[in-house]
Design a protein around this motif. Structure first.
Motif, short mmCIF file in Angstrom:
data_model
loop_
_atom_site.label_atom_id
_atom_site.label_comp_id
_atom_site.label_asym_id
_atom_site.label_seq_id
_atom_site.Cartn_x
_atom_site.Cartn_y
_atom_site.Cartn_z
N ARG A 1 2.92 -16.14 6.15
CA ARG A 1 3.13 -15.28 4.98
C ARG A 1 2.52 -13.90 5.19
O ARG A 1 3.11 -12.88 4.80
N SER A 2 1.33 -13.85 5.80
CA SER A 2 0.70 -12.57 6.08
C SER A 2 1.58 -11.72 7.00
O SER A 2 1.70 -10.50 6.82
N TRP A 3 2.22 -12.37 7.95
CA TRP A 3 3.11 -11.64 8.86
C TRP A 3 4.35 -11.13 8.11
O TRP A 3 4.74 -9.98 8.26
N ARG A 4 4.93 -12.01 7.29
CA ARG A 4 6.14 -11.62 6.54
C ARG A 4 5.88 -10.46 5.59
O ARG A 4 6.73 -9.60 5.40
N GLU A 5 4.68 -10.45 5.00
CA GLU A 5 4.36 -9.43 4.01
C GLU A 5 3.79 -8.16 4.64
O GLU A 5 3.39 -7.25 3.93
N GLY A 6 3.75 -8.12 5.97
CA GLY A 6 3.29 -6.91 6.66
C GLY A 6 1.82 -6.63 6.51
O GLY A 6 1.40 -5.47 6.58
N LEU A 7 1.00 -7.69 6.34
CA LEU A 7 -0.43 -7.49 6.15
C LEU A 7 -1.20 -7.44 7.47
O LEU A 7 -2.36 -7.03 7.50
N GLU A 8 -0.58 -7.89 8.56
CA GLU A 8 -1.25 -7.86 9.85
C GLU A 8 -1.36 -6.41 10.35
O GLU A 8 -0.46 -5.60 10.13
N PRO A 9 -2.44 -6.07 11.02
CA PRO A 9 -2.62 -4.69 11.51
C PRO A 9 -1.55 -4.33 12.54
O PRO A 9 -0.99 -5.20 13.22
N VAL A 10 -1.32 -3.04 12.67
CA VAL A 10 -0.31 -2.54 13.60
C VAL A 10 -0.60 -3.00 15.02
O VAL A 10 0.32 -3.37 15.78
N SER A 11 -1.86 -3.00 15.41
CA SER A 11 -2.22 -3.40 16.77
C SER A 11 -1.81 -4.85 17.05
O SER A 11 -1.32 -5.16 18.14
N ALA A 12 -2.00 -5.73 16.05
CA ALA A 12 -1.62 -7.13 16.22
C ALA A 12 -0.11 -7.27 16.33
O ALA A 12 0.40 -8.02 17.18
N ARG A 13 0.62 -6.57 15.48
CA ARG A 13 2.08 -6.65 15.52
C ARG A 13 2.61 -6.09 16.84
O ARG A 13 3.55 -6.64 17.43
N TRP A 14 2.00 -5.01 17.31
CA TRP A 14 2.42 -4.44 18.59
C TRP A 14 2.12 -5.40 19.73
O TRP A 14 2.94 -5.62 20.64
N GLY A 15 0.93 -6.02 19.70
CA GLY A 15 0.55 -6.95 20.75
C GLY A 15 1.45 -8.17 20.81
O GLY A 15 1.87 -8.60 21.89
N VAL A 16 1.78 -8.73 19.64
CA VAL A 16 2.66 -9.90 19.60
C VAL A 16 4.07 -9.51 20.07
O VAL A 16 4.73 -10.26 20.79
#
Length: 464
Positions: free
Chosen positions: A383-398
């Motif tokens: 849910r945190s991922w879907r709602e865009g709550l993860e930091p940009v660095s984490a989304r970029w890394g994944v």
């Protein structure tokens, strides 16, 4: 408040904290194992307990209405609170109507959840914590760090110093018995003279309107029977259909919490004092609190409402045993807190908590009501991922990892390079400093890998 990572970092750097937590959690783990070994029907009892709780959660409205009717018939007054603030207003109103100057409070995590200690202070009402561990953290002006042992983060040496500084007649001999006697002298007359007694409830019995409390010290009985008014604050999920359903849950609660077959004091209160009774309160009020529980049932977290607050999940959690309870920041620590806090305080404020888990499944393995805690934690992460709550660095890394993982040949090359690089960073089997891994190596060394990827080792073993 500081963020979770800052709190966890401070906890990891505190060697005394780890000693205190390990003393209690390690003992609890060992005692639970012995209790389970001596209870041959333990797994079947867990299945039954989960079924009881699921049945109640499905038919919650029915059993709450039944409990209300039977509690009123027994002479109690029942109040309903949708939120924490509303629950506190109701309790403060009851205390003021009784002319209370002091209240004796038996340990209650629901009271902590709704902020009742702060509400009493703001209303100018003195609070006497009758549980020994709660008394300790009240003197230290801290929050509980565990739901069974609120002061588990303190060593006996720290408690001794606290009592010597705060008690009117502190202990002279440096022993646990002497410290307990000092607390008894400090608390006994004050709790017996309180105008109102406030407790939580381990279970609410629908077919009788009774309230069940479970303690190890008898403090609930002393703080709730002598005062003129008894106030119970309880979450709506505490309901069970009958005494026949409460007993199996009690057998699991004690074994999972402290490793005992049954807790020393298990008491059922049904209404206020009746004509002819020798003691008991003149008034009994029961405040039934929702505070997000209905929403949890409707939003895929119904299984969390099974929780009977035994603390086994945190006693066996590798993360909790490293950082203690305060690092979690909410009322409830450990795996259960990592699920409950986002529901109570909002995911945006507590998104780090579901990530503070290795997903090794030990919490689910020991839970007496089989709550699938790792599954619920993964749900919060998704849910945190879907709602865009993860930091940009984490989304970029994944995203980068996913791009490499979709190309098997490239993935094997990168994995081999990474494994080899990690081997070069090691010294005598350990890695003390790791690029981009300071959060790990700042407080502990990392085992040095073999220098080959899993697939390379797998192929070697297969050829044998």
């Amino acid at each position: 408040m500081t963020g979770f990572k800052t709190r966890a970092d401070a906890a990891l750097a505190d060697p005394v904290l780890k000693l205190a937590v390990e003393r209690t959690a390690g003992t609890a783990e060992a005692k639970r194992a012995l209790a389970v070994e001596a209870f041959p029907d333990f797994e079947r009892a867990r299945d039954r307990a989960a079924a009881i709780k699921d049945h109640v959660i499905t038919h919650l409205g029915h059993y709450l209405e039944r409990f209300e009717a039977n509690a009123i018939a027994a002479g109690a007054q029942v109040h309903w609170a949708r939120t924490a603030d509303e629950a506190c207003r109701i309790v403060i109103g009851i205390c003021k109507a009784a002319g209370a100057r002091t209240v004796a409070r038996s340990k209650s995590m629901l009271g902590e959840e709704i902020g009742l200690p702060h509400a009493l202070a703001e209303a100018g009402i003195g609070r006497i914590e009758t549980d020994l561990a709660e008394h300790i953290i009240q003197l230290a002006d801290e929050r509980p760090s565990h739901i069974i042992w609120p002061a588990m983060h303190k060593t006996r040496e720290q408690v001794s110093a606290l009592f010597r500084a705060k008690h009117r007649a502190p202990h002279e001999e440096e022993s646990i018995a002497a410290m307990a006697e000092s607390a008894r002298r400090e608390l006994r007359s004050r709790m017996l003279g309180a105008d109102v007694g406030i407790s939580g409830a381990n279970f609410l019995i629908a077919d009788t309107g009774a309230v069940c409390t479970v303690t190890n010290e008898g403090n609930a009985e002393l703080s709730l029977v002598p005062p003129r008014v008894h106030v119970v604050t309880a979450g709506i999920e505490k309901i069970v259909p009958s005494m026949g359903h409460a007993i199996p849950l009690l057998r699991l609660l004690a074994r999972s919490a402290t490793g005992a077959a049954l807790t020393q004091y298990t008491t059922f209160y049904t209404g206020p004092k009746r004509p002819g009774d020798r003691d008991g309160p003149e008034e009994m009020h029961i405040v039934l609190v929702d505070n997000g529980r209905t929403a949890m049932r409707e939003e895929g977290l119904a299984e969390m409402l099974r929780c009977i607050r035994c603390g086994a999940c945190m006693n066996h959690c590798v993360v909790f045993r490293q950082i203690g309870g305060h690092a979690y920041g909410g009322t409830y620590p450990g795996p259960m807190g990592a699920v409950l806090t986002p529901a109570l305080d909002g995911l945006e404020r507590s998104r780090d908590l579901p990530h503070a888990c290795t997903l090794n499944g030990k919490c689910q393995e020991v839970c007496p009501v089989r709550i699938p805690l790792p599954t619920l934690l993964r749900g919060w992460r998704e849910r945190s991922w879907r709602e865009g709550l993860e930091p940009v660095s984490a989304r970029w890394g994944v995203g980068l990892w996913a791009s490499i993982a979709r190309r098997p040949r490239l993935y094997r090359v990168v994995a081999a390079l990474a494994a080899g690089s990690l081997r070069l960073l090691g010294n005598r089997g350990w890695i003390a400093r790791l690029p981009l891994g300071g959060g790990w190596t700042r407080h502990r060394d990392m085992p040095r890998p073999e220098g080959r990827t899993f697939m390379a080792q797998y192929r070697k073993e297969k050829r044998r």
